[in-house]
Design an enzyme around this catalytic site. Sequence first.
Site, PDB file in Angstrom:
ATOM      1  N   HIS A 213       0.843  -1.209   0.000  1.00 11.54           N
ATOM      2  CA  HIS A 213       0.000   0.000   0.000  1.00 11.54           C
ATOM      3  C   HIS A 213       0.874   1.254   0.000  1.00 11.54           C
ATOM      4  O   HIS A 213       1.213   1.800   1.060  1.00 11.54           O
ATOM      5  CB  HIS A 213      -0.945   0.004   1.200  1.00 11.54           C
ATOM      6  CG  HIS A 213      -2.064   0.981   1.045  1.00 11.54           C
ATOM      7  ND1 HIS A 213      -3.354   0.701   1.418  1.00 11.54           N
ATOM      8  CD2 HIS A 213      -2.100   2.236   0.538  1.00 11.54           C
ATOM      9  CE1 HIS A 213      -4.129   1.738   1.155  1.00 11.54           C
ATOM     10  NE2 HIS A 213      -3.381   2.688   0.617  1.00 11.54           N
TER      11      HIS A 213
ATOM     12  N   ASP B  28      -8.798   3.080  -3.829  1.00 12.39           N
ATOM     13  CA  ASP B  28      -8.266   3.623  -2.575  1.00 12.39           C
ATOM     14  C   ASP B  28      -8.252   5.150  -2.538  1.00 12.39           C
ATOM     15  O   ASP B  28      -7.919   5.812  -3.506  1.00 12.39           O
ATOM     16  CB  ASP B  28      -6.852   3.098  -2.338  1.00 12.39           C
ATOM     17  CG  ASP B  28      -6.288   3.618  -1.043  1.00 12.39           C
ATOM     18  OD1 ASP B  28      -6.943   3.456  -0.009  1.00 12.39           O
ATOM     19  OD2 ASP B  28      -5.196   4.230  -1.075  1.00 12.39           O
TER      20      ASP B  28
ATOM     21  N   ASP C 176       0.746   2.507   3.802  1.00 17.03           N
ATOM     22  CA  ASP C 176      -0.088   3.578   3.241  1.00 17.03           C
ATOM     23  C   ASP C 176       0.741   4.857   3.114  1.00 17.03           C
ATOM     24  O   ASP C 176       0.285   5.956   3.447  1.00 17.03           O
ATOM     25  CB  ASP C 176      -1.356   3.812   4.068  1.00 17.03           C
ATOM     26  CG  ASP C 176      -2.377   4.676   3.316  1.00 17.03           C
ATOM     27  OD1 ASP C 176      -2.119   5.040   2.157  1.00 17.03           O
ATOM     28  OD2 ASP C 176      -3.433   4.988   3.899  1.00 17.03           O
TER      29      ASP C 176
END
Length: 437
Positions: A73, A164, A318
């Site tokens: 991610h 996302d 992330d």
Amino acid sequence: MPSKKYDLVIANGRVIDPALGFGKEAHVFVKDGKIAKIEKESASITREMKSLSDEQFIDATGKLVVPGLIDIHVHLREPGREDEETVESGCRAAASGGFTSLCCMPNTTPCIDNQETVKFVQDRAKNADARVYVIGAITKGRLGVELSEIGDLVNMGAVGITDDGTYLQDAQVMRHALEYAKMFDIPVMQHAEDSQLCDGAIMNESYESTRLGLRGAPPVAEEIAVQRDISLCRLTGGRLHIQHISTRAGVDAVRRAKAEGINVTCEVTPHHLILTDDEIGKAFNTNLRVNPPIRSEADREAVVEGLIDGTIDCIASDHAPHSEEEKDCEFDKAPPGMIGLETSLGLIKTYIIDKGYLSWADAIAKMTVNPARILGLPGGTMAIDSPADIVIINPDKKWTVRADKFRSLSKNSPYIGWKLNARVEKTILGGRIVYEV
Ligand code: DOR
């Protein structure tokens, strides 16, 4: 004359490869960019004994030698925001964080929803310091209305799909996405936050959000999103991956779904494992603004429990670069996101391993073989003939996070000034050293 039997030998380290169930002192031999052998003899070897030059020999005494880490991610911001990150700079940051493979998110400008943009990113990554796998958008423009040409994306090399940054709110579109993705054996990765419940939200909905007068994203927004998608996953028999899970109810829903045999996996970020929403009012540090938001202590404890009991399969950063101009503002004006590639490992060592929640082997599994399996990526192991993607870690080296040391083009980390307890020494990609301290 010394024979050039091997290109690189990493000697005397503690080799941990959860995929092989291996965890002891050994020597790792690399030839032609691949793992040639792992020798388990306990006697130490020296450069002279193997007739190797200085460059070919690394003495890893006291160090961990593990498969190159995988982060599924990451926002690389290219195309569109090359001031914040590029494929090249993001991969340099990855290498210094011990990551040799990453998956990049499609919320770029333009969005990665067709073959050309997938190819564009792949081309940029050709000589980069990490392997880049592209995640395509589920819907065209990430608008949540019309499915992307998923077959085209997969044929070009996309390994998964996600919108996302936003939740795919339309259940019918999500159902079709799961059905199509199933035909290509890729997971649908979901940013599980009901958009309507989170409309205008700045932080977690809690006592703190009320006290600070900031609009809150309620934890139930995640619970509802996760539960709906689990139901659709059950219905379609597709594969669902929940991104950056952050709440007790979300983790409980995944735990139950797994027990039922539904094909669902999930990831957690270091920030949801470590930070809580009561940090926000202390300094209004805009780098603490993320989606989903950092939660309450009870939710933080629940994600740690989920990590320990295996409900949460992997750790992903992330990594979300944002420019200084964008973050240098009032808390509620700042875009959500913090960088993470260069601090993940140190944070996990300091706040998860050192606190006794996970062993090194379990933590490494959640950053190597587990993410590799979710997306069918090569690597994540040092099995013979695997790519020689290796990270050498000094497990007890204390260091302080410094903004001027980040290789990422963006510096939006809330951890600047933090002291961490483990440090990447060297990162090796296909037998080539791409980072060393
Ligand atoms: O905090 C976040 N930032 N969450 C997301 O889902 C998107 C990301 C970004 O792209 O900045």
